[in-house]
Design a protein around this motif. Sequence first.
Motif, PDB file in Angstrom:
ATOM      1  N   GLN A 268       0.564 -15.659  11.401  1.00  0.00           N
ATOM      2  CA  GLN A 268       0.204 -15.716   9.891  1.00  0.00           C
ATOM      3  C   GLN A 268       0.437 -14.474   9.290  1.00  0.00           C
ATOM      4  O   GLN A 268       0.265 -13.304   9.871  1.00  0.00           O
ATOM      5  CB  GLN A 268      -1.364 -16.187   9.865  1.00  0.00           C
ATOM      6  N   VAL A 269       0.954 -14.690   7.930  1.00  0.00           N
ATOM      7  CA  VAL A 269       1.420 -13.584   7.163  1.00  0.00           C
ATOM      8  C   VAL A 269       0.676 -13.697   5.669  1.00  0.00           C
ATOM      9  O   VAL A 269       0.504 -14.681   5.319  1.00  0.00           O
ATOM     10  CB  VAL A 269       2.935 -13.404   6.968  1.00  0.00           C
ATOM     11  N   GLY A 270       0.015 -12.475   5.287  1.00  0.00           N
ATOM     12  CA  GLY A 270      -0.557 -12.668   3.859  1.00  0.00           C
ATOM     13  C   GLY A 270      -0.181 -11.257   3.264  1.00  0.00           C
ATOM     14  O   GLY A 270       0.495 -10.452   3.954  1.00  0.00           O
ATOM     15  N   MET A 271      -0.353 -11.195   2.005  1.00  0.00           N
ATOM     16  CA  MET A 271      -0.172 -10.053   1.228  1.00  0.00           C
ATOM     17  C   MET A 271      -0.797  -9.836   0.079  1.00  0.00           C
ATOM     18  O   MET A 271      -1.452 -10.723  -0.437  1.00  0.00           O
ATOM     19  CB  MET A 271       1.461 -10.255   0.703  1.00  0.00           C
ATOM     20  N   VAL A 272      -0.984  -8.228  -0.192  1.00  0.00           N
ATOM     21  CA  VAL A 272      -1.757  -7.918  -1.478  1.00  0.00           C
ATOM     22  C   VAL A 272      -1.070  -6.919  -2.328  1.00  0.00           C
ATOM     23  O   VAL A 272      -0.642  -5.927  -1.323  1.00  0.00           O
ATOM     24  CB  VAL A 272      -3.227  -7.241  -1.114  1.00  0.00           C
ATOM     25  N   VAL A 273      -0.342  -6.959  -3.375  1.00  0.00           N
ATOM     26  CA  VAL A 273       0.179  -6.281  -4.003  1.00  0.00           C
ATOM     27  C   VAL A 273      -0.976  -5.496  -4.992  1.00  0.00           C
ATOM     28  O   VAL A 273      -1.406  -6.200  -5.768  1.00  0.00           O
ATOM     29  CB  VAL A 273       1.171  -6.806  -4.857  1.00  0.00           C
ATOM     30  N   PHE A 274      -1.043  -4.279  -5.082  1.00  0.00           N
ATOM     31  CA  PHE A 274      -2.012  -3.393  -5.699  1.00  0.00           C
ATOM     32  C   PHE A 274      -1.382  -2.275  -6.484  1.00  0.00           C
ATOM     33  O   PHE A 274      -0.418  -1.810  -6.245  1.00  0.00           O
ATOM     34  CB  PHE A 274      -3.140  -3.369  -4.668  1.00  0.00           C
ATOM     35  N   ALA A 275      -2.199  -1.934  -7.524  1.00  0.00           N
ATOM     36  CA  ALA A 275      -2.262  -0.671  -8.092  1.00  0.00           C
ATOM     37  C   ALA A 275      -3.405  -0.165  -8.254  1.00  0.00           C
ATOM     38  O   ALA A 275      -4.149   0.187  -7.235  1.00  0.00           O
ATOM     39  CB  ALA A 275      -1.579  -0.996  -9.585  1.00  0.00           C
ATOM     40  N   GLU A 276      -4.082  -0.101  -9.451  1.00  0.00           N
ATOM     41  CA  GLU A 276      -5.421   0.476  -9.770  1.00  0.00           C
ATOM     42  C   GLU A 276      -6.384  -0.695  -8.979  1.00  0.00           C
ATOM     43  O   GLU A 276      -7.570  -0.460  -8.679  1.00  0.00           O
ATOM     44  CB  GLU A 276      -5.699   0.635 -11.188  1.00  0.00           C
ATOM     45  N   THR A 277      -5.941  -1.979  -9.279  1.00  0.00           N
ATOM     46  CA  THR A 277      -6.645  -3.430  -8.761  1.00  0.00           C
ATOM     47  C   THR A 277      -5.652  -4.034  -8.240  1.00  0.00           C
ATOM     48  O   THR A 277      -4.679  -4.054  -8.545  1.00  0.00           O
ATOM     49  CB  THR A 277      -7.685  -4.054  -9.942  1.00  0.00           C
ATOM     50  N   PRO A 278      -6.117  -5.112  -7.504  1.00  0.00           N
ATOM     51  CA  PRO A 278      -4.763  -6.042  -6.829  1.00  0.00           C
ATOM     52  C   PRO A 278      -4.522  -6.838  -7.941  1.00  0.00           C
ATOM     53  O   PRO A 278      -4.898  -7.204  -8.749  1.00  0.00           O
ATOM     54  CB  PRO A 278      -5.721  -6.933  -5.847  1.00  0.00           C
ATOM     55  N   ILE A 279      -3.158  -7.007  -8.009  1.00  0.00           N
ATOM     56  CA  ILE A 279      -2.326  -7.615  -8.690  1.00  0.00           C
ATOM     57  C   ILE A 279      -1.854  -8.805  -8.164  1.00  0.00           C
ATOM     58  O   ILE A 279      -2.151 -10.140  -8.946  1.00  0.00           O
ATOM     59  CB  ILE A 279      -1.053  -6.704  -9.039  1.00  0.00           C
ATOM     60  N   GLN A 280      -1.273  -9.312  -6.970  1.00  0.00           N
ATOM     61  CA  GLN A 280      -1.113 -10.392  -6.570  1.00  0.00           C
ATOM     62  C   GLN A 280      -1.776 -10.807  -5.215  1.00  0.00           C
ATOM     63  O   GLN A 280      -1.574  -9.751  -4.220  1.00  0.00           O
ATOM     64  CB  GLN A 280       0.478 -10.449  -6.173  1.00  0.00           C
ATOM     65  N   VAL A 281      -2.161 -11.838  -4.745  1.00  0.00           N
ATOM     66  CA  VAL A 281      -3.076 -11.747  -3.484  1.00  0.00           C
ATOM     67  C   VAL A 281      -2.395 -13.224  -2.815  1.00  0.00           C
ATOM     68  O   VAL A 281      -2.651 -14.232  -3.392  1.00  0.00           O
ATOM     69  CB  VAL A 281      -4.818 -11.773  -3.699  1.00  0.00           C
ATOM     70  N   LEU A 282      -2.168 -13.043  -1.754  1.00  0.00           N
ATOM     71  CA  LEU A 282      -1.728 -14.254  -0.811  1.00  0.00           C
ATOM     72  C   LEU A 282      -2.396 -14.133   0.264  1.00  0.00           C
ATOM     73  O   LEU A 282      -2.403 -13.390   1.206  1.00  0.00           O
ATOM     74  CB  LEU A 282      -0.134 -14.336  -0.671  1.00  0.00           C
ATOM     75  N   PRO A 283      -3.487 -15.282   0.588  1.00  0.00           N
ATOM     76  CA  PRO A 283      -4.137 -15.343   1.876  1.00  0.00           C
ATOM     77  C   PRO A 283      -3.158 -15.486   3.167  1.00  0.00           C
ATOM     78  O   PRO A 283      -2.064 -16.216   2.848  1.00  0.00           O
ATOM     79  CB  PRO A 283      -4.953 -16.401   1.501  1.00  0.00           C
ATOM     80  N   PRO A 284      -3.510 -15.342   4.247  1.00  0.00           N
ATOM     81  CA  PRO A 284      -2.595 -15.469   5.389  1.00  0.00           C
ATOM     82  C   PRO A 284      -2.340 -16.952   5.555  1.00  0.00           C
ATOM     83  O   PRO A 284      -3.144 -17.813   5.503  1.00  0.00           O
ATOM     84  CB  PRO A 284      -3.501 -14.932   6.362  1.00  0.00           C
ATOM     85  N   LEU A 285      -1.174 -17.140   5.712  1.00  0.00           N
ATOM     86  CA  LEU A 285      -0.499 -18.407   5.895  1.00  0.00           C
ATOM     87  C   LEU A 285       0.642 -18.678   7.098  1.00  0.00           C
ATOM     88  O   LEU A 285       0.861 -17.262   7.461  1.00  0.00           O
ATOM     89  CB  LEU A 285       0.120 -18.995   4.744  1.00  0.00           C
ATOM     90  N   LYS A 286       0.881 -19.815   7.646  1.00  0.00           N
ATOM     91  CA  LYS A 286       1.673 -19.837   8.785  1.00  0.00           C
ATOM     92  C   LYS A 286       2.813 -20.589   8.469  1.00  0.00           C
ATOM     93  O   LYS A 286       2.931 -21.649   7.592  1.00  0.00           O
ATOM     94  CB  LYS A 286       0.714 -20.190   9.880  1.00  0.00           C
TER      95      LYS A 286
END
Length: 431
Positions: A268-286
């Motif tokens: 399963q893969v998820g991702m968080v793109v952040f700067a001062e605060t999170p910009i893009q959030v993807l919960p773990p998926l398969k």
Amino acid sequence: MHLTGLTYILAAVIACVGIFGQWYGDGWEKIWHVPVAGLIVIIALEGQMARRVIPKIVRKVPPRAALGECLMGELAITNPTSRQLRIETQQPYPEGMMGNEAAFLLSIPAGNTAVQPFAVTLQALGRLEWQSLYTRSLGQFGLAWWPRRISLPGTVQVVPARLRSKERPLEVQKGGNLARRGLGVGTELHGLRDYRPGDPLRAMDWKATARSGRHTVRVFMEEQHLELMLLIDAGRTSSLQTGPLTRLNHYANCAARLAENAVSHGDQVGMVVFAETPIQVLPPLKGSGALLHVRAALERMRPVLCDANPLSAVLLTRKLMKRRSLVVLFTDIDENEDASQLVKATALLAPKHLPVIAGILDEEILSLQRHRAAHWLDPFHAFAASETLQASQGAALRLQRMGAFVALASPSQLDGKVMHFYRELRNRKQV
């Protein structure tokens, strides 16, 4: 319009005629008016003829390409006239592309097509618009070059890099699923085989043993899956140029390849793109859907002009990841004022999750450290480069003592180091 050497020679001859007329007198003073008028008329006629000649130009390039790769294309130029056409082309590139913008001269026979290849390096994600082409063709009488701007609309979709064929797992290359065989464990029965010395008693299939009269054991498929979370720093320093790409683009390529590798293993893969605060959030998926979501989010990434705070991304990750997971954090590793936040973020991750911190060493700084002194300032440059590298390595050691794995390398080596940690930790079943 740009006059040719022939026109300047004719103008010089006319000037000499005018000077001769002034010297000779007797009505010859204005004799130069005749050749001047004739030259102007011929140039005007040539211009009218040149406006009617519109060469057919086609730009042939792939519609999609990977970030950082050298995109090969070509311009196909067709001569529609009944004479030889001499034409110069200059292709300006939009922001996000780097290539040779020099003018190229072609001589195309009547009715033929010439091909001019070109190469550009793609430096930005997303859809890039091609710009108009500038051309100038030599007039029929050879007196001037006549410019023309030709619109060649088109786009190229720049996407993150993919795994190379040799980097794909062998099971995936063959079209199978990655799984391990084990005795008496797992969820899917792989088959039966005869008992061998050392096989565990719990693996025995007593019914099959009774039917066949031979000791038989069950072989199950053991599927190993883990959760992988990618944290990508899109703060101010991610816009710094390192080689042909920015740091953020290097992060994107490495994260895309890592996600593709993980999905091919069934993780399963998820991702968080952040700067001062999170910009893009993807919960773990398969599965392939997870890879599509990750790659689409990577294409939308842009640097943000504020300092990054990994603490906010890590706190969000702790909420999303309920069990022990592999967390790969792409960010700067340096002994600066923001280093304390990275240390605190690692401390929050380390007890439950397995953090891997990935950072880039600037190749220019590495070359300055190894550069042989040829100027009196070179030793000072080498000393400054050494101090910078020592600061990064000191920060990496501090993170390692806290339980993190650190991949600190040049852009060309970062991908291999991150992949190495992923394979090693997965094979050793530490996550």
